[in-house]
Structures are given as C-alpha cells and as structure tokens.
Design an enzyme around this catalytic site. Structure first.
Site, PDB file in Angstrom:
ATOM      1  N   ASN A  10     -40.803 -31.356  -9.224  1.00 39.34           N
ATOM      2  CA  ASN A  10     -39.812 -31.458 -10.296  1.00 39.34           C
ATOM      3  C   ASN A  10     -39.758 -30.084 -10.955  1.00 39.34           C
ATOM      4  O   ASN A  10     -40.600 -29.757 -11.788  1.00 39.34           O
ATOM      5  CB  ASN A  10     -40.217 -32.548 -11.292  1.00 39.34           C
ATOM      6  CG  ASN A  10     -39.196 -32.723 -12.408  1.00 39.34           C
ATOM      7  OD1 ASN A  10     -38.241 -31.957 -12.525  1.00 39.34           O
ATOM      8  ND2 ASN A  10     -39.399 -33.728 -13.237  1.00 39.34           N
ATOM      9  N   LYS A  17     -43.515 -29.436 -12.167  1.00 34.14           N
ATOM     10  CA  LYS A  17     -44.427 -30.579 -12.137  1.00 34.14           C
ATOM     11  C   LYS A  17     -44.560 -31.019 -10.682  1.00 34.14           C
ATOM     12  O   LYS A  17     -43.579 -30.954  -9.934  1.00 34.14           O
ATOM     13  CB  LYS A  17     -43.885 -31.742 -12.973  1.00 34.14           C
ATOM     14  CG  LYS A  17     -43.769 -31.461 -14.452  1.00 34.14           C
ATOM     15  CD  LYS A  17     -43.189 -32.673 -15.178  1.00 34.14           C
ATOM     16  CE  LYS A  17     -42.985 -32.395 -16.651  1.00 34.14           C
ATOM     17  NZ  LYS A  17     -42.362 -33.545 -17.360  1.00 34.14           N
ATOM     18  N   ARG A  94     -36.865 -33.631  -7.114  1.00 34.20           N
ATOM     19  CA  ARG A  94     -36.001 -34.256  -8.112  1.00 34.20           C
ATOM     20  C   ARG A  94     -34.833 -33.320  -8.386  1.00 34.20           C
ATOM     21  O   ARG A  94     -35.017 -32.147  -8.702  1.00 34.20           O
ATOM     22  CB  ARG A  94     -36.765 -34.493  -9.419  1.00 34.20           C
ATOM     23  CG  ARG A  94     -35.892 -35.131 -10.493  1.00 34.20           C
ATOM     24  CD  ARG A  94     -36.485 -34.992 -11.866  1.00 34.20           C
ATOM     25  NE  ARG A  94     -35.634 -35.620 -12.877  1.00 34.20           N
ATOM     26  CZ  ARG A  94     -35.529 -35.188 -14.131  1.00 34.20           C
ATOM     27  NH1 ARG A  94     -36.216 -34.140 -14.517  1.00 34.20           N
ATOM     28  NH2 ARG A  94     -34.748 -35.814 -14.980  1.00 34.20           N
ATOM     29  N   HIS A 183     -31.645 -40.535 -15.351  1.00 34.23           N
ATOM     30  CA  HIS A 183     -32.877 -41.344 -15.255  1.00 34.23           C
ATOM     31  C   HIS A 183     -32.778 -42.361 -14.128  1.00 34.23           C
ATOM     32  O   HIS A 183     -33.438 -43.399 -14.150  1.00 34.23           O
ATOM     33  CB  HIS A 183     -33.169 -42.098 -16.569  1.00 34.23           C
ATOM     34  CG  HIS A 183     -33.474 -41.220 -17.741  1.00 34.23           C
ATOM     35  ND1 HIS A 183     -33.114 -41.569 -19.032  1.00 34.23           N
ATOM     36  CD2 HIS A 183     -34.110 -40.024 -17.832  1.00 34.23           C
ATOM     37  CE1 HIS A 183     -33.514 -40.612 -19.854  1.00 34.23           C
ATOM     38  NE2 HIS A 183     -34.121 -39.664 -19.151  1.00 34.23           N
ATOM     39  N   HIS A 211     -34.971 -47.342 -20.770  1.00 32.86           N
ATOM     40  CA  HIS A 211     -35.848 -46.192 -20.533  1.00 32.86           C
ATOM     41  C   HIS A 211     -35.896 -45.406 -21.839  1.00 32.86           C
ATOM     42  O   HIS A 211     -34.965 -44.671 -22.179  1.00 32.86           O
ATOM     43  CB  HIS A 211     -35.286 -45.333 -19.395  1.00 32.86           C
ATOM     44  CG  HIS A 211     -36.080 -44.090 -19.121  1.00 32.86           C
ATOM     45  ND1 HIS A 211     -36.869 -43.943 -18.001  1.00 32.86           N
ATOM     46  CD2 HIS A 211     -36.204 -42.933 -19.827  1.00 32.86           C
ATOM     47  CE1 HIS A 211     -37.451 -42.756 -18.022  1.00 32.86           C
ATOM     48  NE2 HIS A 211     -37.056 -42.122 -19.121  1.00 32.86           N
ATOM     49  N   LEU A 212     -36.985 -45.566 -22.579  1.00 31.56           N
ATOM     50  CA  LEU A 212     -37.089 -44.987 -23.916  1.00 31.56           C
ATOM     51  C   LEU A 212     -38.189 -43.936 -23.956  1.00 31.56           C
ATOM     52  O   LEU A 212     -39.373 -44.257 -24.047  1.00 31.56           O
ATOM     53  CB  LEU A 212     -37.373 -46.091 -24.954  1.00 31.56           C
ATOM     54  CG  LEU A 212     -36.441 -47.304 -24.929  1.00 31.56           C
ATOM     55  CD1 LEU A 212     -36.854 -48.308 -25.991  1.00 31.56           C
ATOM     56  CD2 LEU A 212     -34.986 -46.869 -25.125  1.00 31.56           C
ATOM     57  N   ASN A 214     -38.392 -39.318 -24.953  1.00 33.43           N
ATOM     58  CA  ASN A 214     -37.696 -38.373 -25.815  1.00 33.43           C
ATOM     59  C   ASN A 214     -36.208 -38.361 -25.459  1.00 33.43           C
ATOM     60  O   ASN A 214     -35.347 -38.298 -26.327  1.00 33.43           O
ATOM     61  CB  ASN A 214     -38.297 -36.977 -25.670  1.00 33.43           C
ATOM     62  CG  ASN A 214     -37.794 -36.033 -26.737  1.00 33.43           C
ATOM     63  OD1 ASN A 214     -37.825 -36.348 -27.924  1.00 33.43           O
ATOM     64  ND2 ASN A 214     -37.314 -34.874 -26.336  1.00 33.43           N
ATOM     65  N   ARG A 244     -31.389 -35.754 -29.348  1.00 32.04           N
ATOM     66  CA  ARG A 244     -29.973 -35.902 -29.029  1.00 32.04           C
ATOM     67  C   ARG A 244     -29.354 -37.015 -29.864  1.00 32.04           C
ATOM     68  O   ARG A 244     -29.968 -38.050 -30.107  1.00 32.04           O
ATOM     69  CB  ARG A 244     -29.776 -36.215 -27.544  1.00 32.04           C
ATOM     70  CG  ARG A 244     -30.280 -35.141 -26.603  1.00 32.04           C
ATOM     71  CD  ARG A 244     -30.010 -35.532 -25.155  1.00 32.04           C
ATOM     72  NE  ARG A 244     -30.726 -34.680 -24.225  1.00 32.04           N
ATOM     73  CZ  ARG A 244     -31.451 -35.121 -23.201  1.00 32.04           C
ATOM     74  NH1 ARG A 244     -31.546 -36.426 -22.973  1.00 32.04           N
ATOM     75  NH2 ARG A 244     -32.075 -34.288 -22.407  1.00 32.04           N
ATOM     76  N   ASP A 285     -41.334 -37.643 -32.576  1.00 29.86           N
ATOM     77  CA  ASP A 285     -42.452 -38.399 -32.010  1.00 29.86           C
ATOM     78  C   ASP A 285     -42.492 -39.761 -32.681  1.00 29.86           C
ATOM     79  O   ASP A 285     -42.727 -39.852 -33.899  1.00 29.86           O
ATOM     80  CB  ASP A 285     -43.763 -37.641 -32.232  1.00 29.86           C
ATOM     81  CG  ASP A 285     -44.940 -38.266 -31.503  1.00 29.86           C
ATOM     82  OD1 ASP A 285     -45.048 -39.516 -31.497  1.00 29.86           O
ATOM     83  OD2 ASP A 285     -45.774 -37.523 -30.962  1.00 29.86           O
ATOM     84  N   GLY A 333     -42.185 -43.444 -22.203  1.00 26.28           N
ATOM     85  CA  GLY A 333     -43.209 -43.239 -23.217  1.00 26.28           C
ATOM     86  C   GLY A 333     -43.125 -44.142 -24.421  1.00 26.28           C
ATOM     87  O   GLY A 333     -44.110 -44.784 -24.817  1.00 26.28           O
ATOM     88  N   GLU A 336     -42.999 -48.071 -23.263  1.00 24.58           N
ATOM     89  CA  GLU A 336     -44.267 -48.609 -22.774  1.00 24.58           C
ATOM     90  C   GLU A 336     -45.331 -48.713 -23.856  1.00 24.58           C
ATOM     91  O   GLU A 336     -46.241 -49.546 -23.764  1.00 24.58           O
ATOM     92  CB  GLU A 336     -44.798 -47.725 -21.635  1.00 24.58           C
ATOM     93  CG  GLU A 336     -43.928 -47.759 -20.386  1.00 24.58           C
ATOM     94  CD  GLU A 336     -44.316 -46.680 -19.381  1.00 24.58           C
ATOM     95  OE1 GLU A 336     -45.502 -46.267 -19.398  1.00 24.58           O
ATOM     96  OE2 GLU A 336     -43.459 -46.248 -18.607  1.00 24.58           O
ATOM     97  N   ASN A 337     -45.224 -47.872 -24.906  1.00 23.92           N
ATOM     98  CA  ASN A 337     -46.328 -47.764 -25.850  1.00 23.92           C
ATOM     99  C   ASN A 337     -46.023 -48.177 -27.283  1.00 23.92           C
ATOM    100  O   ASN A 337     -46.956 -48.427 -28.054  1.00 23.92           O
ATOM    101  CB  ASN A 337     -46.837 -46.316 -25.860  1.00 23.92           C
ATOM    102  CG  ASN A 337     -47.399 -45.902 -24.508  1.00 23.92           C
ATOM    103  OD1 ASN A 337     -48.367 -46.469 -24.034  1.00 23.92           O
ATOM    104  ND2 ASN A 337     -46.776 -44.910 -23.883  1.00 23.92           N
ATOM    105  N   GLU A 387     -41.547 -42.451 -11.579  1.00 23.25           N
ATOM    106  CA  GLU A 387     -40.480 -41.709 -10.918  1.00 23.25           C
ATOM    107  C   GLU A 387     -40.997 -40.926  -9.719  1.00 23.25           C
ATOM    108  O   GLU A 387     -40.289 -40.778  -8.709  1.00 23.25           O
ATOM    109  CB  GLU A 387     -39.811 -40.777 -11.926  1.00 23.25           C
ATOM    110  CG  GLU A 387     -39.066 -41.536 -13.029  1.00 23.25           C
ATOM    111  CD  GLU A 387     -38.543 -40.637 -14.127  1.00 23.25           C
ATOM    112  OE1 GLU A 387     -37.371 -40.207 -14.025  1.00 23.25           O
ATOM    113  OE2 GLU A 387     -39.285 -40.343 -15.069  1.00 23.25           O
TER     114      GLU A 387
END
Length: 406
Positions: A10, A17, A94, A183, A211-212, A214, A244, A285, A333, A336-337, A387
């Site tokens: 990526n 990455k 990607r 995404h 898909h949540l 940043n 955004r 955050d 992120g 899931e959390n 992904e």
C-alpha cells in the site's frame, strides 16, 4: 516447492505499508511500515509475525520508493522471506481509483499502468503514489505477477440511478464525474464476513456496512453486490469524518469563493483537512472526543451528535434502498472499538428491528461478533476489517494455479 506467498503493498506519497501472507492458510508472515520517505528522518518498522519475534525499527534517510522497497526486501530477507524467494507467488497493490474501467482485480501491464495514470485527475493524492509503488516493485521483480486491487472496484456494481449525479450528462461524461465510492476492499471483506457470521451465503444476505475510521463510508450491499455507497467522485462525500466534512451543500463552495474570498485550494484544504470532527471540536480522535464528552465538554458533545446524526441518516437511507436488511456491520478503527458510537447510532431504530445489547456491545475482541440481542429482527455486528487479506486473496485467486519452483 509451491509458490503460495503474496506480498501486499500500500504505497502512499511518502510511505509504504506492507504485509507478507501465506495463502495456504492465510497466515501473516511479516508486516511493516516505511514512513517519511524522502526525508532524513525516514523510519522503517518491521515485525516478523511468523516467528513471533520482536519488531525491528530503523531510522535514517530513505530517498525514494525504490530505496524503501529495497529496505523492505532487506528486512524480509533477514527472516528468510526476501523478495527473491521462490515461494513468492505475486505482489498485490492497493490502488485507490480504478474508475469505471476496472471492475475486478487486474494483472498489471503497461496498458493498465497507463489507465491508472489517466485517472490521476480524479485521484490526485492517491493514484500517483500507487503508481510509484507499482513501478518500483515491477523493476525489482519484473518476472513476478503484479496485481492491482482497486478501492473502487466493489462499488462498480452500483446501478446508474445510484452512481449518476443529477448534472448535465455530457459534462459529467466528458469529465468522468460520477459516484465511484472507496474503501471497497473493506466493504467487500466485511459484507462477506458478516454473511459467514450469520451462517449464510453472501448471495442470500443484505448488509449495511459502516466503515468508520478517520475516513468513513457506508455501503448498501444486496446479495454480495454493492448497490449504493456514501463516498462519491472523491472520498469527501458522505459521512462526517475525522477531518472531512462529508455531505455539504455545493453552494457553500460558491459562497466561500464569492463572499469569503477563498481560493479553490484553500476550500479544498478546509473541506478535506480542517472539517469533520477536527473542524467541529478540534479533535479527530474519537477516544479523545468521548473523554471530553464524559467531562461535560459541550463542543465535543455537539461534534459527536452531528457525527451520529449523519450516521443514522445513512443507516435509514440504506435500509430504504435495500428494502429488507439482515445485518448492520460496524468496522474499522472507530466502528470496531467505539462502543458508544455503535450504541448511539442504533439507539431509536427499534422500529426498524435494530437494537444493541449493552453487555455484548461492551465486549472487546478481534473476532467477528454479534452485539444485538437474540430477539432482534436485524443483526448488528462488529466485524474487524482485513483489507490486506482481501487484497492478498483477490491477488492469489487471479494469479491462478500456483507456480512450481525448483
């Protein structure tokens, strides 16, 4: 020996990455990140996952992506996993924007590269970096199949009624203006994993995927095919995100130009980098925002409420698009959390058959799980996205019969 490994790359404008996976069992052999490419303080962090070894970190100048991938190869080689390994079957890349042309993962050749380059005007921040990574990897291993997996591909199944903007058709076609969505690898993986969680085939399930992170997007998936998604020509449209704005009256831009005296570049920066949560309360955050909310911070509370309001609107809209819904799946992120986000997004939607069990919602874990009560008509799930595995899976499937090495 059978070639069964896939390296997933990526490539960003100043970062790479990577993950190396063995597709015999989908296990991760190594993972890492090179960042600040082109600076004196470049950093490479590498983790040998197959041995459970400790991460290694190196700091120093890495001039360009060619040097970055050579450094990655050197780190992999220390673990016996180098790019020259005969067990490496392919490299999966990607690529953010594939336009209308690329609807499936695609083996990269010169014509594919030319088409990705042609799409740079609609993805000026992402496609150039993706191209750099591809060209560098091809130069290092010209004999190896290289596959592009496009963020937009999963959304190319949207009907024209969802993909078209209501503007002059000739103008839209001339400038390739339509809703592409992003995404896509995450939405594809999560919608399929949600069906598996329910014990059903993806073709039998309608899922709303949230898909949540940043960056944030929603999709309506009917029988394994995307029929609508919240991001559009660019990743700016849709949900409130970290930096955004998401959905906005287009006339705001005219107003800022005429009355505010702002340039196009200034408005671009405002909407993409200084809006969303950070524009509303100074933080992007969600953990920090929730801490401030718990302390009674009214600005943070308002930002959270705006975020949830937009999220609820999309859940309701996609419920209407699908007609019947089997599950709502939270991922990435925040999804899931952040239990508070999930609870608030579903609260008040009991009339649609949606509910969250507080105890199940509070549980943390890295496996797909249901957080709705057993009596709920529609399942609510938390499904960690993957992904890299999705890219590796699509890449390996396209490469076909594994090559035999000597």
């Amino acid at each position: 020996m059978t070639s069964s490994r896939v390296l997933v790359l990526n490539s960003g404008s100043s970062s790479v990455k990577y993950q190396l996976l063995d597709m015999n069992d989908s296990s991760r052999l190594a993972a890492g990140l090179v960042e600040r490419i082109g600076e004196e303080t470049s950093r490479l962090r590498h983790t040998p996952l197959h041995t459970g070894g400790e991460s290694r970190e190196w700091t120093g100048p890495i001039a360009d992506h060619d040097a970055a991938l050579k450094a990655v190869s050197a780190e992999l080689a220390k673990d016996g996993l180098g790019l020259d390994s005969p067990e490496l079957a392919a490299i999966g890349h990607r690529v953010v924007h594939g336009g209308k042309h690329f609807t499936q993962p695609t083996v990269i050749d010169d014509s594919v590269l030319a088409e990705i380059e042609r799409l740079i005007p609609v993805a000026p921040l992402h496609n150039p970096a993706n191209l750099t990574g591809i060209r560098t990897a091809r130069a290092l291993r010209p004999d190896l199949p290289q596959v592009a997996v496009f963020d937009t591909a999963f959304h190319t199944t949207m009907p024209e009624s969802a993909a078209r903007y209501a503007i002059d058709v000739e103008t839209a076609d001339r400038h390739r203006i339509r809703r592409y969505g992003f995404h896509g690898t995450s939405h594809a993986y999560v919608s399929r994993a949600t069906a598996e969680l329910l014990g059903k085939d993806p073709s039998e399930v309608n899922v709303i995927v949230l898909h949540l992170g940043n960056g944030a997007s929603a999709s309506a998936v009917r029988g394994g095919r995307c029929v609508d998604t919240s991001m559009g020509l660019t990743p700016l449209e849709g949900l409130v995100m970290g930096t955004r704005s998401g959905d906005l009256d287009p006339a705001v831009i005219f107003h800022l130009t005429r009355v505010g005296g702002m340039s196009t570049d200034e408005i671009d920066t405002l909407l993409n980098k200084k809006s969303g949560l950070i524009g509303l309360c100074g933080d992007n955050d969600m953990r920090e925002i929730r801490r401030r909310v718990d302390e009674g911070d009214e600005q943070a509370q308002l930002a959270f409420d705006i975020y949830i309001h937009r999220l609820k609107k999309y859940i309701g809209a996609y419920y209407a698009v699908l007609g019947t819904v089997d599950a709502v799946a939270f991922t990435a992120g925040v999804g899931e959390n952040a239990a508070a986000v999930r609870q608030a997004a579903i609260a008040g939607l009991e009339g649609l058959g949606l509910a969250v069990d507080d105890e199940l919602n509070a549980v943390r874990g890295d496996r797909p799980r249901l957080i709705s009560p057993g009596t709920a008509r529609v399942a609510v799930a938390v499904v960690p996205t993957d992904e890299e595995l999705e890219i590796a899976t699509q890449t390996y499937a396209l490469v076909g019969k594994p090559r035999k090495s000597n």
